[in-house]
Motif scaffolding. Sequence first.
Motif, PDB file in Angstrom:
ATOM      1  N   GLN A  71       0.919  -1.149  -0.441  1.00 25.84           N
ATOM      2  CA  GLN A  71      -0.023   0.369  -0.410  1.00 25.84           C
ATOM      3  C   GLN A  71       0.718   0.825   0.206  1.00 25.84           C
ATOM      4  OE1 GLN A  71      -1.849  -0.091   3.641  1.00 25.84           O
ATOM      5  NE2 GLN A  71      -4.192  -2.051   2.291  1.00 25.84           N
ATOM      6  N   ASN A 118       0.079   4.650   1.572  1.00 23.72           N
ATOM      7  CA  ASN A 118      -1.150   5.820   1.974  1.00 23.72           C
ATOM      8  C   ASN A 118      -2.205   5.222   2.844  1.00 23.72           C
ATOM      9  OD1 ASN A 118       1.511   7.748   2.373  1.00 23.72           O
ATOM     10  ND2 ASN A 118      -0.068   9.235   1.197  1.00 23.72           N
ATOM     11  N   GLY A 119      -1.978   3.368   2.793  1.00 23.56           N
ATOM     12  CA  GLY A 119      -3.461   2.898   3.175  1.00 23.56           C
ATOM     13  C   GLY A 119      -3.585   2.828   1.922  1.00 23.56           C
ATOM     14  N   ARG A 120      -3.427   2.418   0.656  1.00 24.60           N
ATOM     15  CA  ARG A 120      -4.114   2.217  -1.157  1.00 24.60           C
ATOM     16  C   ARG A 120      -2.855   1.222  -1.095  1.00 24.60           C
ATOM     17  NH1 ARG A 120      -7.133   6.930  -2.759  1.00 24.60           N
ATOM     18  NH2 ARG A 120      -8.796   7.687  -0.867  1.00 24.60           N
ATOM     19  N   ASN A 150       2.757  -1.310   4.258  1.00 25.04           N
ATOM     20  CA  ASN A 150       2.138   0.440   3.649  1.00 25.04           C
ATOM     21  C   ASN A 150       3.832   1.528   3.963  1.00 25.04           C
ATOM     22  OD1 ASN A 150       0.789   1.959   3.463  1.00 25.04           O
ATOM     23  ND2 ASN A 150      -0.463   1.866   5.776  1.00 25.04           N
TER      24      ASN A 150
END
Length: 847
Positions: free
Chosen positions: A792, A794-796, A843
């Motif tokens: 990921q 930034n969490g994506r 992440n």
Amino acid sequence: MSGRSEVQILSPRRGSDYGADLSPRFLFRIGKIMAERYPFDQIESKWQKYWEENKTFKASDNLTEKPKYYILDMFPYPSGAGLHVGHPEGYTATDIIARYKRMRGFNVLHPMGWDAFGLPAEQYAIETGTPPAIKTAENIATFKRQIQSLGFSYDWDREINTTDEAYYKWTQWIFLQLYKKGLAYEAEVAVNWCPELGTVLANEEVIDGKSERGGHPVIRKPMRQWMLKITAYADRLLTDLDDLDWSESIKDMQRNWIGKSEGAEVNFPINGFDLSLKVFTTRPDTLFGATYMVMAPEHPYVQQITNPDQLESVEAYRVKAERKSDLDRTELAKEKSGVFTGAYAVNPVNEELIPIWVSDYVLMSYGTGAIMAVPAHDTRDYEFAKAFDLSIREVVSGGDITEEAFTQIEAGVMVNSATPDASFSINGLKPSVAIKKTGEWLEKTGKGKIAVNYKLRDWLFSRQRYWGEPFPILRDGDDVIPLSDSDLPLTLPVLDRIKPSGTGESPLANAKEWLEVVDPASGKVYKRETNTMPQWAGSCWYYLRFIDPQNNDQAWDLEKEKYWMPVDLYIGGAEHAVLHLLYARFWHKVLFDLGYVSTKEPFQRLVNQGMILGMDGEKMSKSRGNVINPDEVVGQYGADTMRLYEMFMGPLERSKPWNTSGIEGVYRFLNRLWRYFVNDEGGIIDLDDAQPDTETLTMMHASIKKVGNDLDALAFNTGISQLMVFSNHLRALNKVPKSALETLLMLLNPFAPHIAEEMWSLLGHSDTLAYKGWPEYDESHLVKDTVKLAVQVNGRVRAQINVEVDAAKEAVLELAFAQESIKQHVQGKTIIKEIVVPNRIVNIVVK
RNA sequence: GCCAGGGUGGCGGAAUUGGUAGACGCAGUGGAUUCAAAAUCCACCGGUGGCAACACUGUGGGGGUUCGAGUCCCCCCCCUGGUACCA
């Protein structure tokens, strides 16, 4: 079972939709369809017969050989309507667990019986003249046939029926134990009298002032009744809940039902009489705010203390209240009614004279039947005081008593609360603290005492019915003479015609010969009891009889009881969450105290299955026309599909709607299994004897693990899902390893035992799967070499990488940053943080 | 009112308890097979945009904690079950 060609001739489809069309074209179509459907009807009847003839599921009475597992269903009332799809839901769940536990090496007790006393058979007898015993036997036959068609692994040698003399002999025996222990007594109780049904109903059978059955009006009428002193066990019934493996919600329902509340009893001397009015309160802290008192209309002091000029209105009110049915009480609940007695009580804390009223918002059956009213801090008292313009005095500050009663215990501060001589004051305290302090003061001064009250009432244990267990007692005037054990069972007389006595007594009042008993020695005439026991009686101890169902000398053998009890898993509908389970627990505790049972609680683990709703998402009912008939489902798809579907629908404990296309789904699953592994000659396809490939091995062991864990957790739906995943995997292989297919069949066996047994035997095995050991999984096959990680930014999730298990953080990051998509998202930005959770996720936080 | 449980695709439901939301199944769409249909087999299948790679958005609503929330915290709404003048 012979080859496939024969199978094709006998269609599992009941061909009604094809009519009488016998054209070649039609026959061709039928042939095609049949080739695609597996012959479940032949397979299922074959194995059901096999299990029955071999007594495959007989629980062993060898009490040392194996560990035991007692798994129980709530036995049904065999109604005339036959089985409902809700019944098999719980039965399937218990059956799967029973079969699973047998494979796990347990000696499993899994019995079934009939809770066959009850009002419907009696009403049917009154209407048609058919004796209840006959109608009941018919209904049982239907239920049994339906239950057996689903292939449940009950030990039918232990079948019991609460209406058998040999059974209710012991129900009567237990009643005598209760009687001898002083737990059964008679009382004049205002009961729910239903003139239409000619019987008295229990509170739980009255809904909104009408009978649950038939919706007839119900009025209150005092009658002599047998009561059981369940309240003597209230505290133990409450505290012993803590150790049970039941859902919190069911435990809470029982706790609420028992309704323990702690507080104080306070005596209020009645001015001008040598009497004092005793009240129970949970808020002794508010004693200084008591501005009036209220007695229930039925309170014994009412007539005595009422002032002569108030007598007429008080009497009128009392009579009116007495006539009120429950419906009236509910309807009038919105508006408070009441009448002043003219008498005054002395508030023990401040010597004030406060008026005594009579109102039906105070119930004779709870506490002492009288209350001190503190309108400033109790909503009901507040309403009453407003309605009759009585004074309201604030003793807890923090609310606005001109608007509403202030009832909080943690907020607020005591005010206006000191005795006139200032020897006792709770001013300035928090109410919760003041409650304690006042209680201690009441004890010390003798003006009252700390007390506990329960909502639970004694159990009204008699019914004015024929079709129930007769009470094993004789009556000589007002004296009660219990029968001796050797006179049991006291059997029901056979009546030509069951009809209401008309007096409110049961139809047994018409059986003159049965009713009167002449002592041959003295010539003295005794009378039998015309009341019979409620339906709960038989179901209060049936789980104990299953342990030793044929014993004629005692209710059960103590050694067997020690081995089998407690029930390890009890599954049934939530409608019995309170009453049945509370009553059974009560009897069990009494039997425990008498040394007849070895555990203080009967049911260690309890699970309530959810309701199966109709296709429209509504509760199934004849009037809605959304009832699914299990016979039709079994006829069309077979028992294995029915079982599998009921479990696949969703979590056992939740309510869920029936869906016909959902059942097609699991039916297809079984068909695919059959079609893929069974060849045209009716044998199993060529299998691979070699060790499965790594992927298959992993799948196999992961399935053993998941299905086993899911069964332990009663998560049948996800277990079945895993079986589908496993079988889909095998079907995709060029050559199926024999060990993998065998494993699949073993895992499938508890769920769909007929097809599993059949395919198992087609594989050349001569033994039944019932006692085949449950396969063990090997954790080493579950450990993978590499793992797929999500990366990921930034969490994506921006990329996925394959890395070695437990790969070093640096190596993982290096690979992650090498990904094109990661480069893109990181380019030109500052890296703030790099998070690597081993074998889970990466992440990268950038800015 | 009070107590308990629950709100996730078109539907039934999964989600290792804070780590790639939508497993499995149904329905639907496209294809293979068939004279044709059914059945079967293969593929696709949350929404929006895009030919696409992909991007944005999404677990009843609103806030918060966290690198990261269906999952934890606070407030609110709705549904189901139980209970109801219990002092």
